[in-house]
Write an enzyme that holds these catalytic residues in place. Structure first.
Site, PDB file in Angstrom:
ATOM      1  N   ARG B  20      39.996   9.876  22.383  1.00 51.06           N
ATOM      2  CA  ARG B  20      38.701  10.251  21.791  1.00 51.06           C
ATOM      3  C   ARG B  20      38.246   9.207  20.773  1.00 51.06           C
ATOM      4  O   ARG B  20      37.053   8.961  20.602  1.00 51.06           O
ATOM      5  CB  ARG B  20      38.757  11.643  21.154  1.00 51.06           C
ATOM      6  N   SER B  47      34.967  15.847  15.696  1.00 47.04           N
ATOM      7  CA  SER B  47      36.176  15.924  16.515  1.00 47.04           C
ATOM      8  C   SER B  47      36.067  15.103  17.794  1.00 47.04           C
ATOM      9  O   SER B  47      37.031  14.503  18.236  1.00 47.04           O
ATOM     10  CB  SER B  47      36.466  17.379  16.884  1.00 47.04           C
ATOM     11  N   GLU B  68      26.783  25.338  24.480  1.00 45.42           N
ATOM     12  CA  GLU B  68      27.207  24.382  25.502  1.00 45.42           C
ATOM     13  C   GLU B  68      26.362  24.446  26.769  1.00 45.42           C
ATOM     14  O   GLU B  68      26.196  23.452  27.473  1.00 45.42           O
ATOM     15  CB  GLU B  68      28.683  24.591  25.852  1.00 45.42           C
ATOM     16  N   PHE B  93      35.221  23.834  26.894  1.00 45.06           N
ATOM     17  CA  PHE B  93      33.827  24.310  26.889  1.00 45.06           C
ATOM     18  C   PHE B  93      32.969  23.534  27.889  1.00 45.06           C
ATOM     19  O   PHE B  93      32.095  24.106  28.541  1.00 45.06           O
ATOM     20  CB  PHE B  93      33.234  24.186  25.484  1.00 45.06           C
ATOM     21  N   HIS B 119      39.721  16.760  23.676  1.00 46.72           N
ATOM     22  CA  HIS B 119      40.642  17.876  23.424  1.00 46.72           C
ATOM     23  C   HIS B 119      41.071  18.559  24.717  1.00 46.72           C
ATOM     24  O   HIS B 119      41.142  19.779  24.808  1.00 46.72           O
ATOM     25  CB  HIS B 119      40.020  18.882  22.446  1.00 46.72           C
ATOM     26  N   ARG B 177      42.933  14.611  22.228  1.00 51.36           N
ATOM     27  CA  ARG B 177      42.917  14.635  20.773  1.00 51.36           C
ATOM     28  C   ARG B 177      44.105  13.874  20.195  1.00 51.36           C
ATOM     29  O   ARG B 177      44.021  13.252  19.144  1.00 51.36           O
ATOM     30  CB  ARG B 177      42.988  16.093  20.308  1.00 51.36           C
TER      31      ARG B 177
END
Lengths: 283, 323
Positions: B20, B47, B68, B93, B119, B177
């Site tokens: 990421r 994030s 989303e 998501f 993630h 992540r």
């Protein structure tokens, strides 16, 4: 009073009548389709494709053009009829074989000229229209986006996500039009899922709300002009319509949401539409 | 072969970077080079690392809030308007919550949206099962028109993100992540649909993606000590799958172990089994999350708990011995 001339208004009414006729013949030919919601939005489509939108079938990708998203994708036959009236599809669209690729059950942007976005899964179109409006704003060439939603479609949560975001981004080149025919598959919208008070809801979400008779082309044109005059926020037309409008035995009857049309029903329907087109049954 | 240079696998203590992080960096560079690149996020930009792009290009960044479905639809509309949108949120998501939006508004109309989902997998760690996507590869790869990429490290992520921007059509990029070691060899060039042989071997093919690649390299080293020569393939594009490279490795080795931080159902392992059962049936073992949801825990401990370790890969190979 609308700024349209009497001649313009007559022309739009004729286009609306032709959209209704073509929609029903297409549904009859295919042996399936959605007559009720196609007829209810015919006048709105007649206005948009009969001159309100800046589009050109000779230059379908023209920069700065207006865009249309049929969020209620099941009214596909009415859209095809309108595209045929506007010159994107052949005028004699009803003589195409019923399995012709142009005539998908729900609009497909790769298969049908003039269709900007593939739709069918309810609730998704307004988000897409919002993205298109943001892109048009970045482009700076003045393109506007019109999204036609069903009132039953407002049950979908994503509509309200998009509504919130559109007001947040202050997109004033986005116009949602709710075909408020009051019926969905299982009955009256208020009985299936109460979405009223719609006007207050859209207002509370930050939209400029214009209530209009969606079966009156002149009033729809005027309402669109009103929407255009408001800057800094998106506009929604709550367009009161009659489901099955123009065919007495379909008007206000939920069973005509999705239903094949028999030969005799088509004959009766076309006779009624023809007499209305000539002024016989108009209010 | 130049690849032999990397044959030892990730050295212990070598610097690790989360994919990421590399994504966030690549996005800023893309933003400078490409005015058509816009970025959308669903309130997770600190994030997902899109925050750096947001700071530098506020006019081309949209935080759509915790929504989303609208994230994906709005990205689709921006693509229709001729822009190249990158839509980011957590993989659970992006692929799960907004699945129908990805299907109907992006994949089916074939729109040029790049879904960069971070993630992914169990190495999310402390947040637990609700935030650990173990099924996103499966969900995305069954969609027609969708390209699915799982970069193995920071270098590959940066290249994959930049390549995706120039690749016409929907792309799903799966990012993590947790910091991962660098596994790509010097001079590596990412290509959509091309798997890389990181280590040659004739006894077993270790076919991996994402964090699975470094696990496979370590396993290959352990196997070498036991006299088993393992080939290691980095299959960073899950779709379209590099059938030639995978079939050829299966032919040469006769045995295959897949390694991925994903359910053993429907991910890389599933894709490899589909391919080999038709083209070159050989014994296959799938190392991955064994059809259970994740849980909270330190990432490395979770990897051990679910069997995503070099030791477990070695066991899988030994299990196939004598076949």
């Amino acid at each position: 009073m609308t700024g349209l001339s009497a001649g313009d208004l007559e022309r739009l009414k004729t286009i609306a009548a032709r959209i209704r006729r073509k929609s029903l013949v297409l549904i009859f030919n295919r042996g399936s389709g959605h007559p009720g919601g196609s007829l209810s939005c015919a006048d709105i489509l007649a206005v948009l494709y009969g001159g309100y939108m800046y589009v050109d079938p000779a230059r379908p990708d023209m920069r700065g053009r207006d865009h249309f998203v049929l969020c209620k994708g099941h009214a596909s036959m009415a859209l095809y009829a309108a595209l045929s009236e506007a010159g994107f599809l052949p005028d004699d669209i009803t003589s195409l074989p019923p399995d012709h690729q142009y005539l998908q059950g729900h609009p497909d942007r790769w298969k049908t000229p003039g269709v900007e976005m593939s739709t069918g899964s309810l609730g998704q179109g307004l988000s897409v229209a919002l993205g298109m409006a943001l892109a048009a704003r970045l482009d700076g060439c003045g393109g506007r986006v019109f999204a036609l939603l069903g009132d039953g479609e407002l049950d979908e949560g994503q509509v309200w996500e998009a509504a919130m975001a559109a007001a947040n981004y202050r997109v004033d080149n986005l116009v949602a039009i709710v075909d408020r025919n009051g019926l969905q598959i299982m009955g009256r919208t208020g009985e299936v899922m109460e979405t009223e008070p719609l006007s207050a809801k859209w207002s509370a979400f930050g939209w400029n709300v214009v209530e209009v008779d969606g079966n009156d082309p002149g009033a729809v044109w005027e309402a669109l002009d009103l929407a255009r005059s408001v800057t800094g926020r998106p506009s929604v037309l709550l367009a009161k319509t009659v489901k099955g409008k123009g065919v007495s035995f379909m008007e206000g009857r939920p069973e005509w949401h999705a239903k094949a049309i028999s030969a005799s029903e088509l004959e009766r329907a076309l006779a009624e539409l023809e007499s209305r087109e000539k002024g016989g049954g108009c209010e | 072969m130049t690849h032999e240079l990397n044959a030892r696998g990730p050295a212990a203590g070598s610097p690790k970077t989360a994919t990421r992080e590399a994504y966030g960096k690549a996005l800023v560079e893309l933003g400078r080079a490409r005015p058509d690149v816009v970025v959308l996020d669903a309130d997770l930009s600190k994030s997902t690392m899109t925050a750096r792009f947001a700071r530098e290009f506020p006019d081309r960044f949209y935080n759509v809030g915790i929504a989303e479905q609208n994230l994906m639809g709005t990205a689709a509309g921006l693509a229709l308007g001729g822009l190249t949108p990158f839509a980011s949120t957590f993989a659970v998501f992006a692929a799960g919550r907004a699945y129908d939006q990805v299907r109907q508004s992006i994949a089916y109309p074939g729109l040029n949206v790049k879904i960069c989902a971070t993630h992914a997998g169990i190495t999310v760690g402390a947040d637990g099962a609700t935030h650990q996507a173990i099924e996103d590869i499966a969900l995305m790869r069954v969609l027609p028109n969708m390209t699915v990429i799982v970069p193995a490290d920071d270098v590959e992520t940066e290249q994959a993100v930049k390549t995706a921007a120039s690749h016409e059509g929907p792309v799903y990029i799966r990012l993590g992540r947790h910091p991962v070691p660098r596994v790509t060899p010097e001079g590596y060039e990412f290509e959509v649909g091309k798997a890389t042989v990181l280590r040659q071997g004739d006894d077993v093919a270790l076919v991996a993606c994402g964090i699975g690649v470094s696990i496979a390299l370590s396993a290959a080293e352990m196997l070498a000590a036991r006299g088993i020569r393992a080939a290691v393939l980095n299959v960073s594009t899950i779709k379209p799958l590099d059938a030639r490279t995978i079939v050829s490795a299966a032919e040469r080795c006769g045995r295959v172990v897949t390694i991925e931080e994903h359910s053993t159902i429907g991910g890389l392992g599933g894709a490899v089994c589909e391919l080999l059962s038709e083209r070159r049936p050989v014994a296959v073992r799938r190392v991955g999350v064994p059809d259970v949801f994740g849980q909270s825990g330190p990432p490395d401990e979770l990897l051990r708990f679910y069997g995503l370790t070099p030791e477990n890969v070695v066991s899988a190979v030994e299990e196939m011995e004598g076949r």
